[in-house]
Structures are given as C-alpha cells and as structure tokens.
Design a protein around this motif. Structure first.
Motif, PDB file in Angstrom:
ATOM      1  N   ARG A  81      -9.431   0.836  -1.369  1.00 50.76           N
ATOM      2  CA  ARG A  81      -8.875   2.192  -1.288  1.00 50.76           C
ATOM      3  C   ARG A  81      -9.497   3.550  -0.732  1.00 50.76           C
ATOM      4  O   ARG A  81      -9.188   4.271  -0.238  1.00 50.76           O
ATOM      5  CB  ARG A  81      -8.761   2.534  -3.160  1.00 50.76           C
ATOM      6  CG  ARG A  81      -7.912   1.831  -4.103  1.00 50.76           C
ATOM      7  CD  ARG A  81      -7.935   2.012  -5.452  1.00 50.76           C
ATOM      8  NE  ARG A  81      -6.871   1.343  -6.018  1.00 50.76           N
ATOM      9  CZ  ARG A  81      -6.737   1.079  -7.378  1.00 50.76           C
ATOM     10  NH1 ARG A  81      -7.965   1.512  -8.067  1.00 50.76           N
ATOM     11  NH2 ARG A  81      -5.876   0.395  -7.873  1.00 50.76           N
ATOM     12  N   SER A  82     -10.835   3.386  -0.788  1.00 50.53           N
ATOM     13  CA  SER A  82     -11.844   4.076   0.142  1.00 50.53           C
ATOM     14  C   SER A  82     -11.387   4.092   1.772  1.00 50.53           C
ATOM     15  O   SER A  82     -11.278   5.016   2.358  1.00 50.53           O
ATOM     16  CB  SER A  82     -13.211   4.016  -0.326  1.00 50.53           C
ATOM     17  OG  SER A  82     -13.910   4.944   0.626  1.00 50.53           O
ATOM     18  N   LEU A  83     -11.173   2.894   2.153  1.00 50.84           N
ATOM     19  CA  LEU A  83     -10.885   2.715   3.559  1.00 50.84           C
ATOM     20  C   LEU A  83      -9.375   2.966   3.812  1.00 50.84           C
ATOM     21  O   LEU A  83      -9.144   3.273   5.100  1.00 50.84           O
ATOM     22  CB  LEU A  83     -11.284   1.219   3.784  1.00 50.84           C
ATOM     23  CG  LEU A  83     -12.790   0.762   3.757  1.00 50.84           C
ATOM     24  CD1 LEU A  83     -12.934  -0.863   3.789  1.00 50.84           C
ATOM     25  CD2 LEU A  83     -13.689   1.341   4.909  1.00 50.84           C
ATOM     26  N   ALA A  84      -8.535   2.890   3.049  1.00 51.21           N
ATOM     27  CA  ALA A  84      -6.997   2.935   3.180  1.00 51.21           C
ATOM     28  C   ALA A  84      -6.630   4.352   3.403  1.00 51.21           C
ATOM     29  O   ALA A  84      -5.396   4.680   3.416  1.00 51.21           O
ATOM     30  CB  ALA A  84      -6.074   2.115   2.296  1.00 51.21           C
ATOM     31  N   ARG A  85      -7.376   5.388   3.019  1.00 48.76           N
ATOM     32  CA  ARG A  85      -6.816   6.548   2.943  1.00 48.76           C
ATOM     33  C   ARG A  85      -6.506   6.891   4.504  1.00 48.76           C
ATOM     34  O   ARG A  85      -7.298   6.704   5.466  1.00 48.76           O
ATOM     35  CB  ARG A  85      -7.883   7.589   2.555  1.00 48.76           C
ATOM     36  CG  ARG A  85      -8.318   7.736   1.301  1.00 48.76           C
ATOM     37  CD  ARG A  85      -9.775   8.533   0.847  1.00 48.76           C
ATOM     38  NE  ARG A  85     -10.190   8.112  -0.516  1.00 48.76           N
ATOM     39  CZ  ARG A  85     -11.242   8.266  -1.203  1.00 48.76           C
ATOM     40  NH1 ARG A  85     -11.985   9.110  -0.354  1.00 48.76           N
ATOM     41  NH2 ARG A  85     -11.363   8.194  -2.344  1.00 48.76           N
ATOM     42  N   PRO A  86      -5.428   7.718   4.485  1.00 51.25           N
ATOM     43  CA  PRO A  86      -4.679   8.618   3.460  1.00 51.25           C
ATOM     44  C   PRO A  86      -3.633   7.705   2.719  1.00 51.25           C
ATOM     45  O   PRO A  86      -2.641   8.173   2.059  1.00 51.25           O
ATOM     46  CB  PRO A  86      -3.847   9.790   4.171  1.00 51.25           C
ATOM     47  CG  PRO A  86      -3.600   9.080   5.580  1.00 51.25           C
ATOM     48  CD  PRO A  86      -4.825   8.164   5.890  1.00 51.25           C
ATOM     49  N   GLY A  87      -3.383   6.394   2.998  1.00 49.55           N
ATOM     50  CA  GLY A  87      -2.657   5.556   2.411  1.00 49.55           C
ATOM     51  C   GLY A  87      -2.964   5.463   1.008  1.00 49.55           C
ATOM     52  O   GLY A  87      -3.909   5.876   0.376  1.00 49.55           O
ATOM     53  N   ARG A  88      -2.246   4.439   0.371  1.00 46.98           N
ATOM     54  CA  ARG A  88      -2.719   3.982  -0.913  1.00 46.98           C
ATOM     55  C   ARG A  88      -2.544   2.394  -0.862  1.00 46.98           C
ATOM     56  O   ARG A  88      -2.015   1.601  -0.153  1.00 46.98           O
ATOM     57  CB  ARG A  88      -1.441   4.433  -1.963  1.00 46.98           C
ATOM     58  CG  ARG A  88      -0.181   4.069  -1.821  1.00 46.98           C
ATOM     59  CD  ARG A  88       0.702   4.704  -2.834  1.00 46.98           C
ATOM     60  NE  ARG A  88       2.058   4.321  -2.779  1.00 46.98           N
ATOM     61  CZ  ARG A  88       2.676   3.085  -3.620  1.00 46.98           C
ATOM     62  NH1 ARG A  88       1.638   2.770  -4.673  1.00 46.98           N
ATOM     63  NH2 ARG A  88       3.851   2.763  -3.601  1.00 46.98           N
ATOM     64  N   VAL A  89      -3.235   1.857  -1.984  1.00 47.42           N
ATOM     65  CA  VAL A  89      -3.653   0.473  -2.180  1.00 47.42           C
ATOM     66  C   VAL A  89      -3.011  -0.011  -3.280  1.00 47.42           C
ATOM     67  O   VAL A  89      -3.218   0.490  -4.505  1.00 47.42           O
ATOM     68  CB  VAL A  89      -5.073   0.395  -2.132  1.00 47.42           C
ATOM     69  CG1 VAL A  89      -5.318  -1.345  -2.531  1.00 47.42           C
ATOM     70  CG2 VAL A  89      -5.853   0.508  -1.001  1.00 47.42           C
ATOM     71  N   ILE A  90      -2.107  -1.072  -3.233  1.00 44.01           N
ATOM     72  CA  ILE A  90      -1.686  -1.733  -4.431  1.00 44.01           C
ATOM     73  C   ILE A  90      -2.462  -3.047  -4.653  1.00 44.01           C
ATOM     74  O   ILE A  90      -2.586  -3.828  -3.652  1.00 44.01           O
ATOM     75  CB  ILE A  90      -0.162  -2.151  -4.057  1.00 44.01           C
ATOM     76  CG1 ILE A  90       0.806  -0.987  -3.981  1.00 44.01           C
ATOM     77  CG2 ILE A  90       0.385  -2.894  -5.428  1.00 44.01           C
ATOM     78  CD1 ILE A  90       2.160  -1.280  -3.650  1.00 44.01           C
ATOM     79  N   ASP A  91      -3.047  -3.322  -5.995  1.00 45.48           N
ATOM     80  CA  ASP A  91      -3.820  -4.214  -6.282  1.00 45.48           C
ATOM     81  C   ASP A  91      -2.977  -5.514  -6.746  1.00 45.48           C
ATOM     82  O   ASP A  91      -2.309  -5.357  -7.807  1.00 45.48           O
ATOM     83  CB  ASP A  91      -4.901  -3.926  -7.235  1.00 45.48           C
ATOM     84  CG  ASP A  91      -5.766  -5.076  -7.698  1.00 45.48           C
ATOM     85  OD1 ASP A  91      -5.958  -5.865  -6.888  1.00 45.48           O
ATOM     86  OD2 ASP A  91      -6.619  -4.972  -8.796  1.00 45.48           O
TER      87      ASP A  91
END
Length: 607
Positions: A81-91
């Motif tokens: 989540r920190s690395l994917a900004r400005p996107g979002r992460v689905i776990d």
C-alpha cells in the motif's frame, strides 16, 4: 467564405484529434500501471517475500499468495500500500496459522535426605503446585520441603494423585531416596537396610501403584566389605580340586562362580560365595575361570585370586615345563586389569634329577609365606632335622617337604649349607639350590644394605669347602612406593594424583567415568601407605546452574569417590565425603578453562 471553410475543415479533423488524445491517455495509463506493479514487486523482493504475487489493473494492485504466518502477511500488505500510491491495493493473500507452542510434559523429582525433601521439575500451574505441597504436608506433617519446581508444563491428560501417593510413600520409607514421577509412571531409587526390608518396600509400592501406573524400582542393599577379597582353590596330589575361600561382588556373580564350581567338580569350602564390597574392577568371574583352568592342568598346586592379582603355585610332582606351559596359557586367558604371578613351589623334576644325578642335591623355594623342600638327604634323621628347622622358622603348616634318601654321596657341607639357605629364605622370598658345585641363592630384598647383610650371614655359616653364589634383586620402585607417608605428605600425594590423573564424571551426574579407575587405584595405594591418616574427600563444582543443585552434585560425587575407595579396601572410618558446591573456586569461572579447574575432587586432613 474563407472563415466558413476553416470551420468546416476544423469540424472535419476534430474526430481525428479526439482519437489521438484517447490513444495518448491509454498509453499513459498502461505506463503508470506497469510502473506501480514494478515498484510493488521490487519492494516485496527486497523484503524477501517471494511467496507474494502482484497483479495490476490500472491504478488497482491485487496482492495474492500464501504467507508463512500472519506477521509476514500484514507486513507485505502494508508495504504494498505504501509503494502503490496513488493507486490502491486489494489484499487477496492468505496466511498459515502458527502451530501451538509446545510445552514439556509434567515431571517432578523428589530428593529425600537429611535436609528434608527437595522438589525439582516442572508443573502445569499454581493450582497443581498447591495440590502437591498440600499432599506432602498431609502425608508427613512438618517435613521441610525445598520447592525448586517451575511452572508452564503441559496439562496432564489424567489426574496423577495415585502417582504422587506412591512417591510420598517411597520417600517416607527411606531416609535417602530419589523418585521421578510423570503422569502414569514412577522411578524409585533408594537404600534399604537389608534384603527383607527391600522386598517389603517393593511389595508395598507395587500395591499402591496398582495396574495403571508403570513402576520401576532400584532399591539397593549396601553390601558388607570383604577384606581380603579373594578366591582360593587347591589341587592335591590325588587330583582333587578343593575350594578354600570365595567372594563375589554381586548375587549374580556368586551364582556364576557356583556354576564354575559344579562344572569343575570343586569340593569343600563355603556353600556359597560371600557377597560384598571390596572386589576389583574387571571380569572377576572370568579371572577365576581362567585361573582354575590353569590349576586343573597341573598335577598339584594352588590358585589365589586376591583383588586384581592372580597367583598360581605349583606343588610336587609338577615339572617346570608343565608349570611354565600352564602359566603361559593363563597369561593369555586372564581378563584385562589382572596381574599374574607364579612359581614352582616345589619340584622333584625326575628328568633333571636324572641328568644331574651326580651333582644335584637339593632345592629350597620360598613363595609367599610357604617354604618347599625337595631333593635328597643322607638319612631320615637328617631330613627330619632340616624340616624341623624350617617349621620352627615359618610354622609347620607352611612347610612342604618332598625329600628322599640319597643314593649317592652328598656334597661336602650340605647340611650347613641347607640350614643357612633355610635361614635366609625365612626372611626373604626366593630360592636356593645345592649341588656339588656349591650353594646358589636368589632372593628379593628391600634394599642393597639388606642384600649385603644376608650374604655375609650365609657366608659365615658355610664351611670353607662350600662355594657360595648369591643373586639379590632390589626392587627400588616398589621400595619407594611402599615407604610410609606422614599425614601432610599423604594428602599432598592424594591431591597430586587427583589433579594429574583427573577423576571424571558423566555430565551433571555422580556416575564415575571408566577412565577414572586407574586414578582410584593410585589413591587407594597412597592411603595404604598412611594407614593412621583420616582424610576428607571434597567435591567442588563451577558456578554454572543453581547453587543448591551444585552443592548436591558435589556431595554425590564426593560420596562416589568414597565408595570407590572403600571398594579398594580402604577403611570407611578413615574417610569422609563433603560437597562444597561452587563456594571454593581455585580459578575464575569466567572462562571454560577456569570452570574446568573448579570442577574437581580435593583432599584434606579430617579435623
């Protein structure tokens, strides 16, 4: 008109411009998607999460995979989540549940001695500890209890009240006892006053244990000390084997020796071998069997096995060749750790007599405390006189005579020479031979001065016509080793052997290592040279482990050394064992070398 034409042209190319802008937007989105995926994959790779799989859909990153544990799963999601900004992460990850923490089973040791009852081991919780202490108080009110148990053991699958009851009965029966209990099983060790008391204790413990508890007992009965620890047998001229004395270290060993007696038809002696302490290390039964086999090969003789030494003596009419062959076989057959000695106690040796008929006259042999006379005399009165002199010096039962009337002239001065030889051999073991050439004497003496004195004394008794030849052996190492020691020197030599040889034990145990046998034998030899000195055997440890356990371990090791010395024939009243634990170091406990020096057995004069 011109303006209208331009408008129409713009309207015509406007769709083309829209198509170009849309294509540019799509290319930008794909580039951003790839960048986000690469950033997340690289970051998870740095963290070592090779189990994680990354999928990008525009600005949405899907994270999947089976994490080894919940902590790894949480860290992977937060990092993504920190690395994917400005996107979002689905776990979409999963995590394996960690196995439950394994706990050691319940186990408690009961150590009963003069200081009370010490508990060592692990229990499940405080409630189990309170229940155990309550049971001890109810069984023996006022008993001093040293509780060294820990908690957090696995909960037992069943109630263990029955096992505790058996353990408490055992430590109540014996003032010195050790019991280890786990749910469903017990080990009981201790000392009983006699075999009957041991049998009664074991029967009661079996009754209390019942069918559902596995019970192992090791209750011993202290053996009495036998000194000297010997097996003695004789073979007479008629070929019969007779037992004189018999000792065994255990009941089983006594049964084995009885079996040998039956196999070889040995008669007389005690019905059963005395069982007790004092025997040597090694195969005692094997040494007896080998010695009896050699004795049976002789026409007559005597076998004596005392501590770690075998002595085989031949008696008339044994020939030297026969004896030497039997002795050679015995030297190959005896078990390791046993010494062998032997001599022809008396021999008429028909072949030798025939070869030296004109010169050989008499042979006199002293072995141990026995004297043998063989050869010729002028008449019966001369033979009786010589035997009487020998009996007066050593005792009639210690003199064996195989003298016969001469068929040739005797050597000159034979009577004076024979009497002088008997007189010398009464003081020093050895042999003498009288021939027409003169008197030849060989003997073992304690010093060169004694050799000179004995030579001069024999020479003074011989008539001038008898030529004297003497050969004396002075055993200087044995002489030095036999010198008496004062108390301080005695303790100094004991410490020197303990330090140089080392008395080794199994780790955390009072069981002595087999390599320490030689050291114990040397310590016993030193103590025999100072018979009036009483010593303290001190056990010492390093500072590793609990102080109470170190004191107990040092006491047990000191007692093990005491028991080993008593088994070597040292009087129990001269010895005292004391454990000092870690309180008297001789080196720093901060290094392995220093701790090794502190783990020791030391000696000092008893106050």
């Amino acid at each position: 008109m011109t303006g209208m034409r331009r408008l129409l042209v713009f309207i015509a190319i406007l769709p083309l411009i829209g198509l170009g802008l849309a294509d540019l937007g799509r290319r930008g989105a794909v580039a951003l998607e790839g960048m986000l995926k690469m950033r997340v994959e690289n970051g998870l790779g740095v963290l070592g999460f090779d189990w994680a799989r990354v999928r990008a859909d525009g600005l949405v990153i899907e994270l999947a995979g089976d994490a080894p544990d919940v902590d790894a799963q949480t860290l992977a999601v937060e990092a993504s989540r920190s690395l994917a900004r400005p996107g979002r992460v689905i776990d979409r990850t999963t995590a394996r549940l960690a196995p439950p923490e394994r706990r050691e089973p319940v186990e408690v040791e009961f150590h009963r001695d003069d200081n009370g009852l010490t508990l060592i081991g692990r229990l499940h919780d405080e409630a189990m500890r309170a229940s155990l202490l309550g049971a001890i108080e109810a069984a023996e009110p006022g008993l001093v209890v040293h509780d060294l148990t820990g908690l957090d053991a696995a909960r037992p699958s069943q109630d263990w009240a029955g096992e505790v009851a058996v353990a408490l009965a055992a430590v109540h029966m014996m003032p010195r006892a050790f019991v280890r209990i786990t749910p469903g099983s017990l080990l009981v060790e201790g000392v009983a006053a006699d075999p009957q008391a041991r049998d009664e204790m074991e029967a009661e413990l079996i009754r209390l244990a019942g069918p559902n508890v596995t019970l192992v007992t090791a209750i011993r009965v202290p053996g009495r000390i036998i000194a000297p620890f010997s097996f003695i047998a004789e073979k007479t001229r008629d070929g019969a084997l007779a037992l004189v004395a018999c000792a065994a270290r255990t009941e089983a060993e006594g049964v084995g020796i009885d079996r040998i007696r039956r196999e070889m038809a040995i008669e007389g002696g005690p019905l059963r071998c005395s069982v007790g302490l004092g025997g040597p290390h090694g195969d005692w039964e094997g040494a007896i069997r080998a010695g009896l086999k050699a004795l049976a090969a002789l026409p007559a003789g005597r076998l004596e096995v005392t501590y770690g030494s075998l002595t085989l003596d031949a008696a008339p009419p044994t020939r030297v060749e026969t004896f030497e062959a039997a002795l050679a076989r015995l030297s190959n057959d005896i078990p390791p750790g046993f010494d062998l000695a032997g001599a022809v106690a008396a021999g008429r040796e028909a072949e030798r007599a025939a070869r030296e008929k004109e010169s050989y006259w008499m042979q006199i042999v002293r072995l141990g405390d026995r004297l043998a006379l063989a050869g010729r005399v002028e008449d019966a009165a001369a033979g009786a006189a010589l035997s009487a002199v020998a009996a007066a010096r050593l005792g009639r039962e210690r003199v064996a005579s195989d003298l016969e009337l001469a068929g040739v002239l005797p050597p000159p001065g034979w009577q004076e020479a024979a009497l002088a030889a008997v007189d010398l051999l009464a003081e020093a073991p050895g042999s003498a031979e009288l021939t027409a050439r003169g008197l030849s004497v060989s003997a073992r003496v304690p010093s060169a001065r004694e050799a000179r004195r004995l030579h001069d004394r024999v020479a003074a008794k011989l008539p001038g016509e008898v030529r004297l030849e003497t050969r004396f052996v002075v055993d200087m190492p044995a002489l030095v080793a036999a010198l008496p020691l004062g108390p301080e020197r005695c303790v100094a030599e004991l410490d020197q052997v303990a330090t140089a040889r080392g008395i080794l034990f199994d780790p955390g145990s009072a069981r002595m290592d087999d390599r320490s046998r030689e050291a114990i034998s040397e310590l016993a030899a030193i103590l025999r040279r100072c018979p009036d000195t009483a010593v303290e055997i001190g056990g010492h440890t390093d500072n590793q482990g609990r102080e109470e356990l170190n004191e107990r371990l040092s006491q047990n090791r000191a007692e093990a050394v005491l028991d080993a010395l008593v088994a070597q024939g040292i009087a129990l009243g001269r010895l005292e064992a004391r454990g000092y634990g870690e309180h008297q170091p001789v080196a720093s406990n901060d290094t392995p070398e220093g701790r090794a020096r502190n783990r020791r057995i030391a000696f000092q004069l008893r106050e």
